[in-house]
Design an enzyme around this catalytic site. Structure first.
Site, PDB file in Angstrom:
ATOM      1  N   SER A  87      32.694  64.977  97.355  1.00 50.59           N
ATOM      2  CA  SER A  87      32.456  64.820  95.930  1.00 50.59           C
ATOM      3  C   SER A  87      32.538  66.207  95.297  1.00 50.59           C
ATOM      4  O   SER A  87      31.931  67.156  95.793  1.00 50.59           O
ATOM      5  CB  SER A  87      31.077  64.212  95.671  1.00 50.59           C
ATOM      6  OG  SER A  87      30.816  64.144  94.280  1.00 50.59           O
ATOM      7  N   GLY A 117      68.293  71.333  77.052  1.00 48.16           N
ATOM      8  CA  GLY A 117      68.580  70.335  76.026  1.00 48.16           C
ATOM      9  C   GLY A 117      68.886  68.961  76.566  1.00 48.16           C
ATOM     10  O   GLY A 117      68.193  68.446  77.437  1.00 48.16           O
ATOM     11  N   ASP A 162      58.780  61.438  76.572  1.00 51.41           N
ATOM     12  CA  ASP A 162      58.483  60.288  75.710  1.00 51.41           C
ATOM     13  C   ASP A 162      58.763  60.623  74.251  1.00 51.41           C
ATOM     14  O   ASP A 162      59.285  59.800  73.491  1.00 51.41           O
ATOM     15  CB  ASP A 162      57.023  59.871  75.867  1.00 51.41           C
ATOM     16  CG  ASP A 162      56.681  59.462  77.294  1.00 51.41           C
ATOM     17  OD1 ASP A 162      57.603  59.119  78.053  1.00 51.41           O
ATOM     18  OD2 ASP A 162      55.489  59.509  77.642  1.00 51.41           O
TER      19      ASP A 162
END
Length: 328
Positions: free
Chosen positions: A36, A228, A258
């Site tokens: 943890s 590009g 996106d």
């Protein structure tokens, strides 16, 4: 244009751990691992490919229909998207599962331990595009983005049967898919969008050459990162190559692809030629790379046009201004 964006809708839970995971790993005890880590920072961000694309298009004045599956925990996220102009009426809400979630912890070495929970995304295969088209009075274009694999297959098949032009955007799912599945997603697409690595992966897995893929889609759009974007197609005498717009600063590249898709599809929707549409996509992508978070950027039309004019010149900017005015 009446456009539907089908794909993932998710939230990202990103945590930072001050230390090194490696210091807590005992190599000969990995079969008994129980660890943890105390994280000192947590960022919860809205994400998912389809939601990111819809958000970008809405910021440019479009009203895309988001198509995907979420859990009942989607209420706040829905409110955010609708407030920014995204049509969420075709989002399926699961009665049993949570919205997809990406949970990731990063240490000081930039090593990461992450888990992705698909959750409600698995129910996207239950969504039919017919009712979406009926509600909107038809569909002019559907983007099929990374999602539950069977949902991607269903949406693609339905587009072919209904004669709806579609964008094949398999993205992250390419790594997990076999050649037959990818061929099924690509065949007959109006646009195939990938980055450069994904373009080679598509050829490798499908067994199709560049020319064979070109013969199966109308236009192939390949993003090239800092170099590009390149557009090829049988209708084009030569490839269209658009340079990347210059960013003011680099903050976080997550969601840049996106944003390009959002800008490119917006350009197509408002009647811009391919080159100028790619320029809009490249310009919008810079806003995301300058901001931490995929939907946290501010976009003023005057500022956008000014930066676009500086990046791509008077002729392209004039075309953009006229197209935006005609679409308003």
């Amino acid at each position: 244009m009446r456009i539907a964006i089908a794909g993932s809708i998710a939230t990202d839970h990103l945590m930072t751990f001050s230390g090194r995971f490696a210091d807590s790993l005992v190599v000969d005890q990995l079969d008994k691992i129980s660890l943890s880590f105390l994280a000192h920072k947590l960022d919860i961000r809205r994400g998912g490919v389809a939601a990111n694309i819809c958000f970008g298009m809405a910021r440019l004045g479009q009203h895309p229909a988001l198509v995907g599956a979420v859990g009942e925990d989607f209420a706040d996220y829905r409110s955010w998207l609708e407030r920014h102009g995204v049509d969420c009426a075709s989002v399926r809400v699961s009665q049993t599962q949570h919205t997809a979630r990406f949970v990731c912890t990063t240490d000081d070495d930039m090593a990461q331990i992450a888990t992705f929970y698909a959750g409600a995304m698995s129910e996207a295969r239950e969504i039919e595009l017919g009712p979406v088209a009926d509600r909107l009075g038809g569909l002019d274009l559907v983007l099929v983005g990374p999602d539950d694999p069977e949902a991607m297959r269903r949406h693609t098949d339905e587009c072919r049967k209904r004669g709806i032009p579609f964008v094949a955007d398999p993205s992250q799912q390419l790594a997990f898919s076999d050649g037959a599945f990818i061929r099924d997603l690509v065949e007959g697409a109006e646009y195939l969008i990938t980055n450069e690595y994904e373009s080679h992966l598509t050829e490798q897995k499908t067994g199709w050459s560049q020319d064979e893929i070109t013969a199966r889609v109308r236009f192939r759009v390949t993003t090239l990162g800092k170099d590009g974007v390149r557009i090829t197609g049988a209708e084009l005498a030569e490839p269209i190559v658009v340079p990347a717009a210059r960013e003011v600063r680099k903050a976080d590249p997550t969601g840049v692809g996106d944003a390009f898709r959002a800008g490119f599809i917006t350009g197509i929707a408002i009647g811009l030629p391919l080159r100028e549409s790619a320029e809009v996509g490249s310009m919008l992508a810079t806003y995301v790379i300058e901001t931490v978070g995929t939907q946290e950027y501010e976009l003023g039309r005057e500022d956008f046009v000014t930066r676009f004019r500086e990046a791509y010149g008077e002729a392209s900017a004039d075309l953009l201004v006229d197209a935006l005015a005609a679409a308003a």
